[in-house]
Design a protein around this motif. Structure first.
Motif, PDB file in Angstrom:
ATOM      1  N   VAL A 185      41.326  10.379  53.710  1.00 15.63           N
ATOM      2  CA  VAL A 185      41.050   9.731  52.433  1.00 15.63           C
ATOM      3  C   VAL A 185      39.709  10.222  51.905  1.00 15.63           C
ATOM      4  O   VAL A 185      38.862  10.715  52.655  1.00 15.63           O
ATOM      5  CB  VAL A 185      41.027   8.191  52.558  1.00 15.63           C
ATOM      6  CG1 VAL A 185      42.330   7.664  53.114  1.00 15.63           C
ATOM      7  CG2 VAL A 185      39.844   7.714  53.400  1.00 15.63           C
ATOM      8  N   THR A 186      39.527  10.077  50.612  1.00 16.17           N
ATOM      9  CA  THR A 186      38.229  10.284  49.989  1.00 16.17           C
ATOM     10  C   THR A 186      37.898   9.019  49.212  1.00 16.17           C
ATOM     11  O   THR A 186      38.811   8.256  48.855  1.00 16.17           O
ATOM     12  CB  THR A 186      38.221  11.530  49.086  1.00 16.17           C
ATOM     13  OG1 THR A 186      36.877  11.839  48.698  1.00 16.17           O
ATOM     14  CG2 THR A 186      39.087  11.354  47.842  1.00 16.17           C
TER      15      THR A 186
ATOM     16  N   GLU B 229      37.889  15.930  35.457  1.00 17.56           N
ATOM     17  CA  GLU B 229      36.944  16.514  36.412  1.00 17.56           C
ATOM     18  C   GLU B 229      36.954  15.733  37.727  1.00 17.56           C
ATOM     19  O   GLU B 229      36.909  16.316  38.816  1.00 17.56           O
ATOM     20  CB  GLU B 229      35.540  16.531  35.811  1.00 17.56           C
ATOM     21  CG  GLU B 229      34.504  17.203  36.695  1.00 17.56           C
ATOM     22  CD  GLU B 229      33.148  17.326  36.029  1.00 17.56           C
ATOM     23  OE1 GLU B 229      32.252  17.934  36.631  1.00 17.56           O
ATOM     24  OE2 GLU B 229      32.985  16.812  34.899  1.00 17.56           O
ATOM     25  N   LYS B 230      37.012  14.405  37.618  1.00 15.28           N
ATOM     26  CA  LYS B 230      37.068  13.569  38.810  1.00 15.28           C
ATOM     27  C   LYS B 230      38.302  13.901  39.649  1.00 15.28           C
ATOM     28  O   LYS B 230      38.211  14.025  40.880  1.00 15.28           O
ATOM     29  CB  LYS B 230      37.076  12.091  38.413  1.00 15.28           C
ATOM     30  CG  LYS B 230      37.318  11.105  39.548  1.00 15.28           C
ATOM     31  CD  LYS B 230      36.224  11.135  40.595  1.00 15.28           C
ATOM     32  CE  LYS B 230      34.911  10.608  40.054  1.00 15.28           C
ATOM     33  NZ  LYS B 230      33.882  10.485  41.130  1.00 15.28           N
TER      34      LYS B 230
ATOM     35  N   THR C 135      39.374  17.961  47.997  1.00 13.43           N
ATOM     36  CA  THR C 135      39.165  17.500  49.376  1.00 13.43           C
ATOM     37  C   THR C 135      40.417  17.661  50.232  1.00 13.43           C
ATOM     38  O   THR C 135      40.327  17.641  51.464  1.00 13.43           O
ATOM     39  CB  THR C 135      38.768  16.008  49.411  1.00 13.43           C
ATOM     40  OG1 THR C 135      39.874  15.199  48.973  1.00 13.43           O
ATOM     41  CG2 THR C 135      37.549  15.745  48.539  1.00 13.43           C
ATOM     42  N   GLY C 136      41.567  17.769  49.578  1.00 14.35           N
ATOM     43  CA  GLY C 136      42.825  17.817  50.321  1.00 14.35           C
ATOM     44  C   GLY C 136      43.231  16.468  50.879  1.00 14.35           C
ATOM     45  O   GLY C 136      44.125  16.376  51.731  1.00 14.35           O
TER      46      GLY C 136
ATOM     47  N   GLU D 280      34.380  13.271  52.037  1.00 13.80           N
ATOM     48  CA  GLU D 280      33.678  12.984  50.790  1.00 13.80           C
ATOM     49  C   GLU D 280      33.971  14.051  49.732  1.00 13.80           C
ATOM     50  O   GLU D 280      33.962  15.247  50.020  1.00 13.80           O
ATOM     51  CB  GLU D 280      32.172  12.921  51.030  1.00 13.80           C
ATOM     52  CG  GLU D 280      31.729  11.774  51.934  1.00 13.80           C
ATOM     53  CD  GLU D 280      31.784  10.415  51.250  1.00 13.80           C
ATOM     54  OE1 GLU D 280      32.240  10.328  50.083  1.00 13.80           O
ATOM     55  OE2 GLU D 280      31.354   9.443  51.886  1.00 13.80           O
ATOM     56  N   MET D 281      34.210  13.604  48.523  1.00 15.57           N
ATOM     57  CA  MET D 281      34.424  14.522  47.409  1.00 15.57           C
ATOM     58  C   MET D 281      33.082  14.907  46.783  1.00 15.57           C
ATOM     59  O   MET D 281      32.074  14.195  46.939  1.00 15.57           O
ATOM     60  CB  MET D 281      35.310  13.876  46.345  1.00 15.57           C
ATOM     61  CG  MET D 281      34.616  12.800  45.534  1.00 15.57           C
ATOM     62  SD  MET D 281      35.641  12.112  44.205  1.00 15.57           S
ATOM     63  CE  MET D 281      36.508  10.807  45.116  1.00 15.57           C
ATOM     64  N   ALA D 282      33.042  15.991  46.077  1.00 18.23           N
ATOM     65  CA  ALA D 282      31.863  16.354  45.298  1.00 18.23           C
ATOM     66  C   ALA D 282      31.669  15.319  44.194  1.00 18.23           C
ATOM     67  O   ALA D 282      32.632  14.840  43.599  1.00 18.23           O
ATOM     68  CB  ALA D 282      32.039  17.743  44.696  1.00 18.23           C
TER      69      ALA D 282
END
Length: 243
Positions: free
Chosen positions: A133-134, A193-194, A201-202, A165-167
């Motif tokens: 998960v992210t 963008e989100k 992240t996959g 974690e995502m950017a």
């Protein structure tokens, strides 16, 4: 510990399963939960739109309904931020309402903050999801309530769940209540963008604590043709309902 549960109008109308999951979490932590049935809105939409009279009336209503509880818990950083950060402004100039609110304000908690910092739970019942998960940090929960480490700590208690974690995880999803209606093109670009950061992240799912953000992100993912990435409220994940 007696808890008054504030459902939030969006959860009540759009995804009541989140409310039921949150109540099950609280009960599993040993809380006695009561849901005042006359509750409605925290007043945030009116407040953000400049309708102070309506927002004040709703704030007084909430105060009347919830001030008797030892704690007030809600599954939304957005509504929590409204109550904890903005009711003082609405009640300014009224000494009695200000006094009553000052007693209630420290007893109002976003769900994950309550579980981590008040109840101090060391395990959660969730076993319904396994995978990666992210986490998306919703604006009000993060900036008005300091909700950041709490949900991540709880996710870390789930066996079989890995957090990636995502950017720019703290960047707005573009919902912003009426912002997404008034400035649709800008909102669409922000959420697009989100979604790109989420997909990079996959992760099998994006987890978050506000239904408004959930609806916005999930809608955009599906319009992008992404049917794979799930969008799960933190309450449902922790309660074992994120299958």
């Amino acid at each position: 510990m007696k808890v008054g549960f504030f459902i939030t109008c969006l959860v009540d109308a759009m995804r009541p399963s989140i409310g039921f999951a949150a109540i099950r979490l609280l009960e599993s932590a040993g809380c006695q939960v009561e849901v005042p049935m006359a509750q409605t809105c925290c007043g945030q939409p009116a407040y953000n739109s400049g309708d102070r009279a309506t927002a004040r009336a709703l704030a007084e209503k909430l105060l009347d309904e919830f001030e008797r509880f030892e704690h007030v818990v809600l599954p939304s950083g957005s509504c929590g931020g409204m109550i904890k950060a903005h009711y003082a402004d609405l009640f300014a100039g009224d000494p009695e309402l200000s006094r009553r609110y000052a007693l209630l304000q420290p007893r109002v908690h976003e769900l994950t903050d309550f579980l981590v910092n008040v109840v101090k739970i060391e395990s959660v019942p969730g076993t319904g999801f396994s995978g990666r998960v992210t986490y998306h940090d919703s604006c009000s929960g993060l900036r008005e309530l300091g909700v950041k480490a709490q949900p991540r700590s709880l996710i870390g208690q789930l066996p079989g769940v890995t957090l990636s974690e995502m950017a720019q995880c703290e960047q707005c999803c573009g919902f912003g209540g009426t912002f997404s209606v008034k400035y649709g093109d800008i909102s669409g670009a922000i959420v697009d963008e989100k979604c790109g950061h989420i997909e990079a992240t996959g992760a099998d799912a994006v987890v978050l604590g506000d239904l408004g953000c959930m609806l916005n992100i999930e809608g955009r993912l599906r319009r992008r043709g992404n049917e794979r990435t799930r969008v799960i409220h933190i309450a449902e994940l922790l309660a074992g309902e994120g299958r």
